[in-house]
Enzyme design. Structure first.
Site, PDB file in Angstrom:
ATOM      1  N   PRO A  13       0.789  -1.225   0.000  1.00 41.24           N
ATOM      2  CA  PRO A  13       0.000   0.000   0.000  1.00 41.24           C
ATOM      3  C   PRO A  13       0.828   1.284   0.000  1.00 41.24           C
ATOM      4  CG  PRO A  13      -0.136  -1.109   2.125  1.00 41.24           C
ATOM      5  CD  PRO A  13       0.509  -2.069   1.174  1.00 41.24           C
ATOM      6  N   ASN A  14       0.322   2.228  -0.773  1.00 41.96           N
ATOM      7  CA  ASN A  14       0.851   3.599  -0.884  1.00 41.96           C
ATOM      8  C   ASN A  14       2.142   3.714  -1.685  1.00 41.96           C
ATOM      9  OD1 ASN A  14      -1.213   4.949   0.699  1.00 41.96           O
ATOM     10  ND2 ASN A  14      -0.356   3.884   2.455  1.00 41.96           N
ATOM     11  N   ARG A  21       5.508  12.205  -2.847  1.00 40.05           N
ATOM     12  CA  ARG A  21       5.468  12.789  -1.493  1.00 40.05           C
ATOM     13  C   ARG A  21       6.632  12.219  -0.685  1.00 40.05           C
ATOM     14  NH1 ARG A  21      -0.417  11.841  -1.331  1.00 40.05           N
ATOM     15  NH2 ARG A  21      -1.110  13.136  -3.050  1.00 40.05           N
ATOM     16  N   TYR A  26      11.706   8.683   1.264  1.00 38.81           N
ATOM     17  CA  TYR A  26      11.637   7.627   0.239  1.00 38.81           C
ATOM     18  C   TYR A  26      12.355   7.955  -1.074  1.00 38.81           C
ATOM     19  CZ  TYR A  26       8.084   5.861   3.432  1.00 38.81           C
ATOM     20  OH  TYR A  26       7.425   5.407   4.547  1.00 38.81           O
ATOM     21  N   ASN A  77       8.146  -5.634  -0.883  1.00 40.91           N
ATOM     22  CA  ASN A  77       7.995  -4.461  -0.019  1.00 40.91           C
ATOM     23  C   ASN A  77       6.520  -4.383   0.346  1.00 40.91           C
ATOM     24  OD1 ASN A  77       7.874  -2.069   1.333  1.00 40.91           O
ATOM     25  ND2 ASN A  77       8.994  -0.873  -0.199  1.00 40.91           N
ATOM     26  N   ALA A  80       3.208  -0.738   4.878  1.00 48.83           N
ATOM     27  CA  ALA A  80       2.755  -0.759   6.276  1.00 48.83           C
ATOM     28  C   ALA A  80       2.177  -2.116   6.689  1.00 48.83           C
ATOM     29  CB  ALA A  80       1.731   0.342   6.503  1.00 48.83           C
ATOM     30  N   HIS A  83       4.002  -4.448   9.195  1.00 41.91           N
ATOM     31  CA  HIS A  83       3.922  -4.303  10.649  1.00 41.91           C
ATOM     32  C   HIS A  83       2.595  -4.796  11.227  1.00 41.91           C
ATOM     33  CE1 HIS A  83       7.268  -1.796   9.485  1.00 41.91           C
ATOM     34  NE2 HIS A  83       6.466  -0.952   8.868  1.00 41.91           N
ATOM     35  N   ASP A  90       1.154 -15.419   6.855  1.00 39.08           N
ATOM     36  CA  ASP A  90       0.679 -16.780   6.570  1.00 39.08           C
ATOM     37  C   ASP A  90       0.826 -17.134   5.091  1.00 39.08           C
ATOM     38  OD1 ASP A  90       0.049 -17.099   9.239  1.00 39.08           O
ATOM     39  OD2 ASP A  90      -2.117 -16.853   8.980  1.00 39.08           O
ATOM     40  N   GLU A 101      12.072  -9.903   2.255  1.00 37.09           N
ATOM     41  CA  GLU A 101      11.399  -8.670   2.665  1.00 37.09           C
ATOM     42  C   GLU A 101      12.318  -7.482   2.395  1.00 37.09           C
ATOM     43  OE1 GLU A 101      10.051  -8.618   6.764  1.00 37.09           O
ATOM     44  OE2 GLU A 101      10.303  -6.443   6.847  1.00 37.09           O
ATOM     45  N   HIS A 103      12.684  -2.944   2.357  1.00 40.93           N
ATOM     46  CA  HIS A 103      12.157  -1.608   2.630  1.00 40.93           C
ATOM     47  C   HIS A 103      13.125  -0.568   2.113  1.00 40.93           C
ATOM     48  CE1 HIS A 103       9.069  -3.347   5.073  1.00 40.93           C
ATOM     49  NE2 HIS A 103      10.006  -4.095   5.632  1.00 40.93           N
ATOM     50  N   ILE A 104      12.567   0.510   1.608  1.00 44.23           N
ATOM     51  CA  ILE A 104      13.383   1.631   1.123  1.00 44.23           C
ATOM     52  C   ILE A 104      14.057   2.330   2.303  1.00 44.23           C
ATOM     53  CG2 ILE A 104      13.250   3.886  -0.030  1.00 44.23           C
ATOM     54  CD1 ILE A 104      10.698   2.718  -1.486  1.00 44.23           C
ATOM     55  N   SER A 105      13.281   2.581   3.342  1.00 44.43           N
ATOM     56  CA  SER A 105      13.797   3.295   4.517  1.00 44.43           C
ATOM     57  C   SER A 105      14.339   2.295   5.541  1.00 44.43           C
ATOM     58  CB  SER A 105      12.681   4.137   5.143  1.00 44.43           C
ATOM     59  OG  SER A 105      11.635   3.304   5.616  1.00 44.43           O
ATOM     60  N   ARG A 110      13.229   4.364  12.597  1.00 49.27           N
ATOM     61  CA  ARG A 110      12.052   5.232  12.501  1.00 49.27           C
ATOM     62  C   ARG A 110      11.132   5.012  13.714  1.00 49.27           C
ATOM     63  NH1 ARG A 110       9.462   4.898   6.725  1.00 49.27           N
ATOM     64  NH2 ARG A 110       8.423   6.756   7.569  1.00 49.27           N
ATOM     65  N   ARG A 114       7.278   0.800  13.527  1.00 48.89           N
ATOM     66  CA  ARG A 114       7.872   0.203  12.310  1.00 48.89           C
ATOM     67  C   ARG A 114       8.995  -0.781  12.637  1.00 48.89           C
ATOM     68  NH1 ARG A 114       5.612   3.524   8.252  1.00 48.89           N
ATOM     69  NH2 ARG A 114       5.333   5.642   9.006  1.00 48.89           N
TER      70      ARG A 114
HETATM   71  O1  CA2 Z   1      10.524   1.946   3.727  1.00 48.71           O
HETATM   72  C1  CA2 Z   1       9.695   1.269   3.132  1.00 48.71           C
HETATM   73  O2  CA2 Z   1       9.875   0.789   2.026  1.00 48.71           O
HETATM   74  C2  CA2 Z   1       8.316   1.039   3.791  1.00 48.71           C
HETATM   75  O3  CA2 Z   1       7.899  -0.282   3.474  1.00 48.71           O
HETATM   76  C3  CA2 Z   1       7.376   2.067   3.180  1.00 48.71           C
HETATM   77  C4  CA2 Z   1       5.992   2.041   3.813  1.00 48.71           C
HETATM   78  C5  CA2 Z   1       6.083   2.121   5.324  1.00 48.71           C
HETATM   79  O4  CA2 Z   1       4.792   2.000   5.899  1.00 48.71           O
HETATM   80  C6  CA2 Z   1       6.991   1.046   5.900  1.00 48.71           C
HETATM   81  O5  CA2 Z   1       7.065   1.204   7.291  1.00 48.71           O
HETATM   82  C7  CA2 Z   1       8.379   1.159   5.299  1.00 48.71           C
HETATM   83  C8  CA2 Z   1       5.184   3.236   3.331  1.00 48.71           C
HETATM   84  C9  CA2 Z   1       5.010   3.294   1.866  1.00 48.71           C
HETATM   85  C10 CA2 Z   1       4.401   4.612   1.566  1.00 48.71           C
HETATM   86  O6  CA2 Z   1       5.081   5.164   0.491  1.00 48.71           O
HETATM   87  C11 CA2 Z   1       4.923   6.471   0.270  1.00 48.71           C
HETATM   88  C12 CA2 Z   1       5.697   6.973  -0.729  1.00 48.71           C
HETATM   89  C13 CA2 Z   1       5.620   8.296  -1.013  1.00 48.71           C
HETATM   90  C14 CA2 Z   1       4.759   9.120  -0.309  1.00 48.71           C
HETATM   91  C15 CA2 Z   1       3.976   8.595   0.696  1.00 48.71           C
HETATM   92  C16 CA2 Z   1       4.062   7.259   0.970  1.00 48.71           C
END
Ligand code: CA2
Length: 147
Positions: A13-14, A21, A26, A77, A80, A83, A90, A101, A103-105, A110, A114
């Protein structure tokens, strides 16, 4: 999905908003840029990429099930859902296809919520904190594991 040399890159998601953003967290690359990065990396290594994104937990579960016969590995990836989602944990456990798994960040540097990954114990490993290079590092790890 065609199995033999296909790696599924799954995005939760997202992540469709990438580059639009929160560039400080990110980066400024879009998800299309990440797809190109993954395709180029994989094709140099003799693999092809099936690159997908969904905001729906159920759709991600279904795609993981399909990876059992459709892909040799999954770089995931889960956003959210990492978490929160026992369903995705499963689904990863339910397939024999290896899942990394990613993650970018650096999720561990954080917010506290997370720090916990429900996915990690079902995966062969976790990569985080390297910006969009986390995707190619995950592919490198996956390909090394498959070989
Ligand atoms: O760091 C990552 O890749 C995450 O999986 C990104 C998720 C976050 O909930 C995880 O804790 C870490 C969020 C993805 C949302 O991506 C956005 C990108 C641009 C603007 C807003 C959200």
């Amino acid at each position: 999905m065609a199995q033999s040399k296909t790696i599924l890159v799954l995005n939760g998601p997202n992540l469709n908003l990438l580059g639009q953003r929160e560039p400080v967290v990110y980066g400024s690359g879009t998800l299309s840029d990440v797809e190109k990065l993954c395709s180029d990396y994989a094709s140099d290594a003799g693999y092809e990429i099936d690159f997908r994104q969904s905001n729906s937990e159920g759709e991600l579960v279904t795609w993981l099930h399909e990876a059992e016969n459709g892909a040799v590995g999954v770089a995931f990836n889960a956003g959210a859902y990492t978490h929160t989602s026992i369903a995705l944990h499963d689904a990863v456990k339910a397939i024999s296809t290896p899942v990394v798994e990613l993650h970018i960040s650096n999720v561990h540097a954080r917010e506290e919520f997370r720090h916990k990954s429900i996915m990690a114990s079902a995966c062969i490993g976790q990569i985080c904190g390297f910006g969009t290079s986390s995707y190619t590092l995950a592919l490198q790890a996956l390909i090394g594991h498959i070989k």
